[in-house]
Scaffold this motif. Structure first.
Motif, PDB file in Angstrom:
ATOM      1  N   SER A 146      -5.738  17.275   0.613  1.00 42.21           N
ATOM      2  CA  SER A 146      -6.278  17.036  -0.728  1.00 42.21           C
ATOM      3  C   SER A 146      -5.431  16.018  -1.476  1.00 42.21           C
ATOM      4  N   ALA A 147      -4.113  16.084  -1.289  1.00 40.63           N
ATOM      5  CA  ALA A 147      -3.233  15.115  -1.942  1.00 40.63           C
ATOM      6  C   ALA A 147      -3.506  13.710  -1.427  1.00 40.63           C
ATOM      7  N   PHE A 148      -3.682  13.577  -0.106  1.00 41.58           N
ATOM      8  CA  PHE A 148      -4.023  12.275   0.460  1.00 41.58           C
ATOM      9  C   PHE A 148      -5.349  11.783  -0.123  1.00 41.58           C
ATOM     10  N   ALA A 149      -6.325  12.668  -0.185  1.00 43.24           N
ATOM     11  CA  ALA A 149      -7.646  12.295  -0.681  1.00 43.24           C
ATOM     12  C   ALA A 149      -7.585  11.821  -2.127  1.00 43.24           C
ATOM     13  N   LEU A 150      -6.794  12.507  -2.937  1.00 41.72           N
ATOM     14  CA  LEU A 150      -6.659  12.111  -4.341  1.00 41.72           C
ATOM     15  C   LEU A 150      -6.001  10.739  -4.460  1.00 41.72           C
ATOM     16  N   ALA A 151      -4.968  10.504  -3.645  1.00 38.06           N
ATOM     17  CA  ALA A 151      -4.287   9.212  -3.693  1.00 38.06           C
ATOM     18  C   ALA A 151      -5.233   8.092  -3.267  1.00 38.06           C
ATOM     19  N   VAL A 152      -5.964   8.316  -2.192  1.00 36.30           N
ATOM     20  CA  VAL A 152      -6.882   7.299  -1.690  1.00 36.30           C
ATOM     21  C   VAL A 152      -8.012   7.048  -2.691  1.00 36.30           C
ATOM     22  N   SER A 153      -8.508   8.114  -3.301  1.00 35.28           N
ATOM     23  CA  SER A 153      -9.585   7.943  -4.278  1.00 35.28           C
ATOM     24  C   SER A 153      -9.113   7.186  -5.514  1.00 35.28           C
ATOM     25  N   VAL A 176      11.046   1.869  -2.589  1.00 37.11           N
ATOM     26  CA  VAL A 176      11.936   2.782  -3.315  1.00 37.11           C
ATOM     27  C   VAL A 176      11.277   4.140  -3.485  1.00 37.11           C
ATOM     28  N   TRP A 177      12.054   5.203  -3.224  1.00 37.62           N
ATOM     29  CA  TRP A 177      11.562   6.565  -3.378  1.00 37.62           C
ATOM     30  C   TRP A 177      12.525   7.378  -4.240  1.00 37.62           C
ATOM     31  N   THR A 178      12.077   8.463  -4.795  1.00 38.78           N
ATOM     32  CA  THR A 178      10.707   8.824  -5.169  1.00 38.78           C
ATOM     33  C   THR A 178      10.619   8.578  -6.668  1.00 38.78           C
ATOM     34  N   VAL A 179       9.672   7.743  -7.098  1.00 43.50           N
ATOM     35  CA  VAL A 179       9.624   7.251  -8.473  1.00 43.50           C
ATOM     36  C   VAL A 179       8.338   7.732  -9.127  1.00 43.50           C
ATOM     37  N   ASN A 180       8.473   8.569 -10.153  1.00 47.96           N
ATOM     38  CA  ASN A 180       7.295   9.148 -10.816  1.00 47.96           C
ATOM     39  C   ASN A 180       7.152   8.726 -12.275  1.00 47.96           C
ATOM     40  N   ASP A 181       8.146   8.066 -12.826  1.00 45.60           N
ATOM     41  CA  ASP A 181       8.112   7.644 -14.225  1.00 45.60           C
ATOM     42  C   ASP A 181       7.604   6.198 -14.310  1.00 45.60           C
ATOM     43  N   PRO A 182       6.536   5.953 -15.091  1.00 42.24           N
ATOM     44  CA  PRO A 182       5.982   4.591 -15.186  1.00 42.24           C
ATOM     45  C   PRO A 182       6.987   3.557 -15.670  1.00 42.24           C
ATOM     46  N   THR A 183       7.914   3.962 -16.538  1.00 39.43           N
ATOM     47  CA  THR A 183       8.930   3.021 -17.015  1.00 39.43           C
ATOM     48  C   THR A 183       9.818   2.562 -15.866  1.00 39.43           C
ATOM     49  N   ALA A 202       9.623  -5.290 -11.592  1.00 38.77           N
ATOM     50  CA  ALA A 202      10.203  -6.504 -12.163  1.00 38.77           C
ATOM     51  C   ALA A 202      11.402  -6.976 -11.349  1.00 38.77           C
ATOM     52  N   VAL A 203      12.121  -6.031 -10.739  1.00 42.82           N
ATOM     53  CA  VAL A 203      13.248  -6.370  -9.872  1.00 42.82           C
ATOM     54  C   VAL A 203      12.765  -7.042  -8.592  1.00 42.82           C
ATOM     55  N   GLY A 204      11.508  -6.756  -8.211  1.00 46.67           N
ATOM     56  CA  GLY A 204      10.935  -7.408  -7.039  1.00 46.67           C
ATOM     57  C   GLY A 204      10.658  -6.507  -5.864  1.00 46.67           C
ATOM     58  N   VAL A 205      10.750  -5.181  -6.052  1.00 51.47           N
ATOM     59  CA  VAL A 205      10.510  -4.286  -4.915  1.00 51.47           C
ATOM     60  C   VAL A 205       9.059  -4.422  -4.450  1.00 51.47           C
ATOM     61  N   HIS A 206       8.856  -4.144  -3.183  1.00 47.43           N
ATOM     62  CA  HIS A 206       7.543  -4.327  -2.565  1.00 47.43           C
ATOM     63  C   HIS A 206       6.727  -3.041  -2.478  1.00 47.43           C
ATOM     64  N   GLY A 207       7.388  -1.902  -2.612  1.00 54.07           N
ATOM     65  CA  GLY A 207       6.684  -0.631  -2.497  1.00 54.07           C
ATOM     66  C   GLY A 207       7.361   0.453  -3.304  1.00 54.07           C
ATOM     67  N   ILE A 208       6.549   1.373  -3.821  1.00 53.04           N
ATOM     68  CA  ILE A 208       7.058   2.520  -4.570  1.00 53.04           C
ATOM     69  C   ILE A 208       6.478   3.788  -3.952  1.00 53.04           C
ATOM     70  N   VAL A 209       7.346   4.668  -3.528  1.00 54.28           N
ATOM     71  CA  VAL A 209       6.929   5.970  -3.012  1.00 54.28           C
ATOM     72  C   VAL A 209       6.925   6.932  -4.193  1.00 54.28           C
ATOM     73  N   THR A 210       5.793   7.593  -4.406  1.00 56.82           N
ATOM     74  CA  THR A 210       5.613   8.383  -5.616  1.00 56.82           C
ATOM     75  C   THR A 210       4.704   9.571  -5.378  1.00 56.82           C
ATOM     76  N   ASP A 211       4.854  10.578  -6.218  1.00 62.08           N
ATOM     77  CA  ASP A 211       3.912  11.696  -6.245  1.00 62.08           C
ATOM     78  C   ASP A 211       2.728  11.379  -7.152  1.00 62.08           C
ATOM     79  N   ARG A 212       2.831  10.288  -7.931  1.00 61.43           N
ATOM     80  CA  ARG A 212       1.805   9.934  -8.899  1.00 61.43           C
ATOM     81  C   ARG A 212       1.227   8.559  -8.578  1.00 61.43           C
ATOM     82  N   ALA A 213       0.395   8.545  -7.536  1.00 62.11           N
ATOM     83  CA  ALA A 213      -0.233   7.287  -7.138  1.00 62.11           C
ATOM     84  C   ALA A 213      -1.069   6.698  -8.268  1.00 62.11           C
ATOM     85  N   ASP A 214      -1.680   7.557  -9.073  1.00 66.45           N
ATOM     86  CA  ASP A 214      -2.512   7.062 -10.172  1.00 66.45           C
ATOM     87  C   ASP A 214      -1.691   6.229 -11.151  1.00 66.45           C
ATOM     88  N   LEU A 215      -0.522   6.740 -11.537  1.00 66.13           N
ATOM     89  CA  LEU A 215       0.336   6.014 -12.472  1.00 66.13           C
ATOM     90  C   LEU A 215       0.915   4.754 -11.826  1.00 66.13           C
TER      91      LEU A 215
END
Length: 229
Positions: free
Chosen positions: A2-9, A192-199, A206-219
């Protein structure tokens, strides 16, 4: 699932997951090696057959899926797979090969030898550096002579398409704009992992990272869209 489905959706084209093995050699999706935290049952996955694992319900309703079930259920999604134990290597390799997903997975592990075993068994698979490679790359980055520094960093990250790290490890700041740029110049992405705060997400983008691992894919997706304009 379900978590995968929510992220993909929400629009995610990549998901991250961890894999352990059952007693009968099946790769299953799980961060923890046991069921204690999620179910209160003091049982290791490695001591259970798949039939036992299938009887488990998380939050009273969710099954623990196998790796090939997850890959098969989301055929357009790319998976970042962290091999959490030595026993998980062969089952994960079999699952990835069975679903013919080698070209859409990235294999990683904190353990260098474990990661290398899986990579050798899946020719052409993407991989990110293990702890040993990351430490070597960071040490090499301190060398004051540019050509030698690049050579040593390249050697530390050979074969790796990414470095996946926390922003900090204790007092040590791992993710800096200079380091991200240096790795990128060698064709290596920084995730970078695990980042859940939009700030924090906005600052890292802005630093230039290519990927963010997060529990909040929507944000995270909102911040990515904002960042790329």
């Amino acid at each position: 699932m379900s978590a995968f489905a929510l992220a993909v959706s929400a629009g995610a084209t990549y998901v991250e997951t961890d894999v352990h093995a059952t007693r009968d050699g099946i790769a299953v999706i799980s961060h923890d090696p046991d069921l204690t935290r999620l179910t209160g049952r003091d049982q290791r996955l490695l001591d259970l057959d798949l039939s036992d694992v299938r009887a488990v319900r998380l939050d009273g309703e969710h099954e623990i899926p196998t790796l090939d079930e997850a890959l098969d259920a989301f055929p357009e999604t790319r998976f970042n797979i962290d091999l959490k134990s030595d026993e998980a290597v062969a089952p994960a390799v079999r699952a990835i090969a069975r679903v013919r997903a080698t070209d859409r997975v990235l294999i990683t592990s904190f353990d260098h030898r474990r990661r290398r075993r899986a990579v050798r068994a899946l020719p052409g698979v993407a991989t990110s550096a293990s702890s040993r490679g990351i430490a070597a790359a960071m040490a090499a980055g301190l060398v004051p002579f540019p050509r030698l520094r690049r050579s040593l960093v390249r050697r530390a990250l050979v074969g790796c398409g990414a470095v996946q790290v926390p922003e900090r490890k204790g007092p040590v700041r791992i993710v800096t704009s200079a380091r991200v740029a240096e790795w990128a110049a060698l064709g290596v992405e920084t995730h970078v992992w695990t980042v859940n705060d939009p700030t924090d997400m906005a600052r890292l983008l802005a630093v230039g990272v290519h990927g963010i691992v997060t529990d909040r894919a929507d944000l995270a997706l909102e911040e990515v869209r904002r960042h790329i304009g």
